[in-house]
Design a protein around this motif. Sequence first.
Motif, short mmCIF file in Angstrom:
data_model
loop_
_atom_site.label_atom_id
_atom_site.label_comp_id
_atom_site.label_asym_id
_atom_site.label_seq_id
_atom_site.Cartn_x
_atom_site.Cartn_y
_atom_site.Cartn_z
N VAL A 254 0.85 -1.19 0.00
CA VAL A 254 0.00 0.00 0.00
C VAL A 254 0.89 1.24 0.00
N ARG A 255 0.85 1.98 -1.10
CA ARG A 255 1.65 3.20 -1.24
C ARG A 255 0.81 4.42 -1.64
N ALA A 256 -0.16 4.23 -2.53
CA ALA A 256 -0.91 5.33 -3.11
C ALA A 256 -1.79 6.00 -2.06
N GLN A 257 -2.00 7.30 -2.22
CA GLN A 257 -2.79 8.07 -1.27
C GLN A 257 -4.18 7.47 -1.06
N GLU A 258 -4.86 7.16 -2.15
CA GLU A 258 -6.22 6.62 -2.05
C GLU A 258 -6.22 5.28 -1.32
N LYS B 257 -3.99 4.26 0.87
CA LYS B 257 -3.69 4.53 2.28
C LYS B 257 -4.95 4.99 3.02
N GLU B 258 -5.73 5.84 2.37
CA GLU B 258 -6.95 6.33 3.00
C GLU B 258 -7.93 5.19 3.27
N LYS B 259 -8.05 4.27 2.32
CA LYS B 259 -8.93 3.11 2.53
C LYS B 259 -8.43 2.25 3.68
N LEU B 260 -7.12 2.05 3.72
CA LEU B 260 -6.57 1.20 4.78
C LEU B 260 -6.70 1.87 6.13
N MET B 261 -6.43 3.17 6.19
CA MET B 261 -6.53 3.88 7.47
C MET B 261 -7.97 3.84 7.99
N ALA B 262 -8.94 3.96 7.10
CA ALA B 262 -10.35 3.90 7.51
C ALA B 262 -10.70 2.56 8.13
N ALA B 263 -10.04 1.49 7.65
CA ALA B 263 -10.28 0.15 8.17
C ALA B 263 -9.43 -0.16 9.39
N ALA B 264 -8.53 0.75 9.74
CA ALA B 264 -7.60 0.51 10.85
C ALA B 264 -7.75 1.56 11.94
N GLY B 265 -8.99 2.00 12.17
CA GLY B 265 -9.25 2.91 13.28
C GLY B 265 -8.61 4.27 13.14
N GLY B 266 -8.30 4.68 11.92
CA GLY B 266 -7.75 6.01 11.69
C GLY B 266 -6.32 6.19 12.15
N GLN B 267 -5.55 5.11 12.21
CA GLN B 267 -4.16 5.22 12.68
C GLN B 267 -3.34 6.07 11.70
N PRO B 268 -2.83 7.23 12.14
CA PRO B 268 -2.14 8.14 11.23
C PRO B 268 -0.85 7.58 10.66
N LYS B 269 -0.25 6.60 11.32
CA LYS B 269 1.01 6.06 10.81
C LYS B 269 0.83 5.45 9.42
N ILE C 38 0.03 -5.20 3.81
CA ILE C 38 -1.06 -6.03 4.32
C ILE C 38 -0.59 -7.48 4.20
N ILE C 39 -0.41 -8.15 5.32
CA ILE C 39 0.09 -9.52 5.31
C ILE C 39 -1.08 -10.48 5.08
N LEU C 40 -0.90 -11.37 4.12
CA LEU C 40 -1.92 -12.36 3.79
C LEU C 40 -1.39 -13.76 4.12
N ALA D 194 -12.15 -3.76 1.12
CA ALA D 194 -11.52 -2.61 0.47
C ALA D 194 -10.47 -3.02 -0.55
N PHE D 195 -9.79 -4.15 -0.29
CA PHE D 195 -8.69 -4.57 -1.15
C PHE D 195 -8.98 -5.87 -1.90
#
Length: 209
Positions: free
Chosen positions: A51-55, A57-69, A78-80, A168-169
């Motif tokens: 995950v590198r692209a801004q969009e 990252k935004e999707k992932l952050m939304a699914a991860a409680g808004g973690q700014p990191k 994302i480990i599968l 999301a992914f």
Amino acid sequence: MDFKQVMQSRRAVNFFAPDKPVSEAELKAIIETAAFSPSGMNFQPWQVIVVRAQEAKEKLMAAAGGQPKIMEAPVTLIILADMEGWKAGRPAVEKTWENFLALGYLKPEQRGWFEKGPQRLYGTPEKSLAFAVKNASFFSMALMLAAKDAGFDSHPMDGFDADAVRKAFSVPDHFFIPLLIAIGHFREGARLLPPKWRKTYAEIVFAAC
């Protein structure tokens, strides 16, 4: 750094420098180093979503409680963990079979054993999940150590909505998602808390027989 220094200096950092990138070549080297991790029958039941692209990252952050990191780090993995990664016909399983033949580990007439052994070991939902998570965890730890050895910091995250990440992914159902790993450089000037305590030898050893 020697191995002990890598182990002692690896920290789960919360603040990353957004302006310090992780290049494709650097990430490739980290992942390929981690690929030397052990796995059951060498089936290597792990993959990653980079995950590198801004969009993204935004999707992932939304699914991860808004973690700014997730937004700050140049890349988050994302480990599968592949719960079907032991089954005959899977690409890594068939590649392992061909490799075992080429190296002389097995003979063609042992194909039945090669298929039945994993079925006995991993052939229930609970065992398939354990197989996938254990092996992907080996790989994940190696990723963080390889990153540190290459001069990068990281942070493993299990505080996320796995179903939301899956949706999301477009992650197929045969993958379990055990964790996310942010990789980058610690942000200069941010506060890095002192290292937490670790168990001693005596506290770790349950019994010696």
